[in-house]
Motif scaffolding. Structure first.
Motif, mmCIF file in Angstrom:
data_model
loop_
_atom_site.group_PDB
_atom_site.id
_atom_site.type_symbol
_atom_site.label_atom_id
_atom_site.label_comp_id
_atom_site.label_asym_id
_atom_site.label_seq_id
_atom_site.Cartn_x
_atom_site.Cartn_y
_atom_site.Cartn_z
ATOM 1 N N GLN A 1 0.884 -1.129 -0.047
ATOM 2 C CA GLN A 1 -0.060 -0.045 0.031
ATOM 3 C C GLN A 1 0.876 1.195 -0.077
ATOM 4 O OE1 GLN A 1 -2.573 -0.414 3.495
ATOM 5 N NE2 GLN A 1 -4.188 -1.689 2.341
ATOM 6 N N ALA A 2 1.892 1.374 0.803
ATOM 7 C CA ALA A 2 2.950 2.414 0.828
ATOM 8 C C ALA A 2 3.512 2.534 -0.593
ATOM 9 C CB ALA A 2 3.947 2.197 2.045
ATOM 10 N N ALA B 1 0.834 4.164 -2.809
ATOM 11 C CA ALA B 1 0.606 5.655 -2.420
ATOM 12 C C ALA B 1 1.855 6.529 -2.760
ATOM 13 C CB ALA B 1 0.491 5.499 -0.705
ATOM 14 N N GLU B 2 3.140 5.828 -2.646
ATOM 15 C CA GLU B 2 4.385 6.732 -3.068
ATOM 16 C C GLU B 2 4.162 7.150 -4.417
ATOM 17 O OE1 GLU B 2 9.014 6.359 -3.244
ATOM 18 O OE2 GLU B 2 7.882 5.277 -1.438
ATOM 19 N N ILE C 1 0.321 10.253 -2.608
ATOM 20 C CA ILE C 1 -0.951 10.243 -1.523
ATOM 21 C C ILE C 1 -0.248 9.330 -0.225
ATOM 22 C CG2 ILE C 1 -2.649 10.444 -3.195
ATOM 23 C CD1 ILE C 1 -3.325 7.609 -2.786
ATOM 24 N N SER C 2 -1.198 9.444 0.646
ATOM 25 C CA SER C 2 -1.006 8.545 2.055
ATOM 26 C C SER C 2 -1.076 7.331 1.507
ATOM 27 C CB SER C 2 -1.316 9.350 3.176
ATOM 28 O OG SER C 2 -2.531 8.978 3.149
ATOM 29 N N ASN C 3 -0.487 6.365 2.407
ATOM 30 C CA ASN C 3 -0.836 5.085 2.508
ATOM 31 C C ASN C 3 -2.446 4.702 3.048
ATOM 32 O OD1 ASN C 3 0.511 5.374 4.899
ATOM 33 N ND2 ASN C 3 0.997 3.402 5.073
ATOM 34 N N LYS C 4 -2.701 5.714 3.915
ATOM 35 C CA LYS C 4 -4.070 5.578 4.593
ATOM 36 C C LYS C 4 -5.083 5.699 3.755
ATOM 37 C CE LYS C 4 -2.509 6.985 9.066
ATOM 38 N NZ LYS C 4 -2.371 8.175 10.177
ATOM 39 N N SER C 5 -4.819 6.536 2.645
ATOM 40 C CA SER C 5 -5.831 6.601 1.559
ATOM 41 C C SER C 5 -6.091 5.337 0.621
ATOM 42 C CB SER C 5 -5.440 7.789 0.545
ATOM 43 O OG SER C 5 -5.491 9.172 1.163
ATOM 44 N N SER D 1 -5.689 2.290 1.685
ATOM 45 C CA SER D 1 -6.282 1.200 2.927
ATOM 46 C C SER D 1 -7.560 1.682 3.007
ATOM 47 C CB SER D 1 -5.627 1.637 4.355
ATOM 48 O OG SER D 1 -6.278 0.785 5.190
ATOM 49 N N LYS D 2 -8.054 2.877 2.620
ATOM 50 C CA LYS D 2 -9.371 3.106 2.757
ATOM 51 C C LYS D 2 -10.171 2.685 1.498
ATOM 52 C CE LYS D 2 -9.415 7.284 5.875
ATOM 53 N NZ LYS D 2 -9.454 8.686 6.169
#
Length: 158
Positions: free
Chosen positions: A21-22, A25-26, A30-34, A36-37
């Motif tokens: 996910q990281a 996201a990179e 964006i953030s890896n939390k996005s 994940s959501k």
């Protein structure tokens, strides 16, 4: 458009590419939390990065929104730009809906606060007055929270 199916599809395609996910996201900035959501079906990717996400995952916008791979021979009624514009409209409408809810909550809270002093005299009416005041205050706080969230998301996306 099923957010859970889309999220599961994103997760599957990401794992097929051996990306965390990281890492995804990179690549998207964006953030890896996005990520994940998205994968948990809590929200959809913002329309501004849909093309880039599809490029990274090697899928079409139609496949992303459907949450499954389509047969390449299928006749598509919309091209990618039209689908992204529709996704942008949906996200704008959701933002407008939340804004209307926030305004309605604030107005309702003000109305309850205005009504609360009208009840006084006996224990029951004092209780009613206090309950109206408390509920009105809480409703206003929730409305202000939602309005603030919309304003910040607008400022961030501008």
């Amino acid at each position: 458009m099923n957010q859970i199916a889309t999220g599961t599809f994103i997760a599957r395609k990401r794992k097929e590419l051996n990306l965390t996910q990281a890492q995804l996201a990179e690549r998207l900035g964006i953030s890896n939390k996005s990520v994940s959501k998205w994968e948990r079906g809590q929200c959809m990717p913002d329309y501004a990065i849909v093309n880039e996400l599809c490029d990274v995952l090697g899928i079409t916008v139609s496949e992303l929104l459907d949450g499954e791979e389509n047969e390449r021979e299928n006749l598509r009624m919309y091209d990618n730009d039209q689908m992204i514009e529709m996704l942008a409209r949906i996200q704008r409408l959701e933002s407008q809906r939340i804004t209307i809810i926030a305004i309605a909550l604030i107005v309702t809270g003000i109305g309850l606060l205005t009504l609360s002093p009208l009840f006084s005299g006996s224990d029951l009416t004092d209780f009613t007055s206090g309950a109206l005041f408390g509920i009105g205050s809480g409703v206003i706080v929730i409305g202000v929270f939602l309005a603030t969230r919309i304003i910040f998301s607008y400022l961030i996306n501008s």
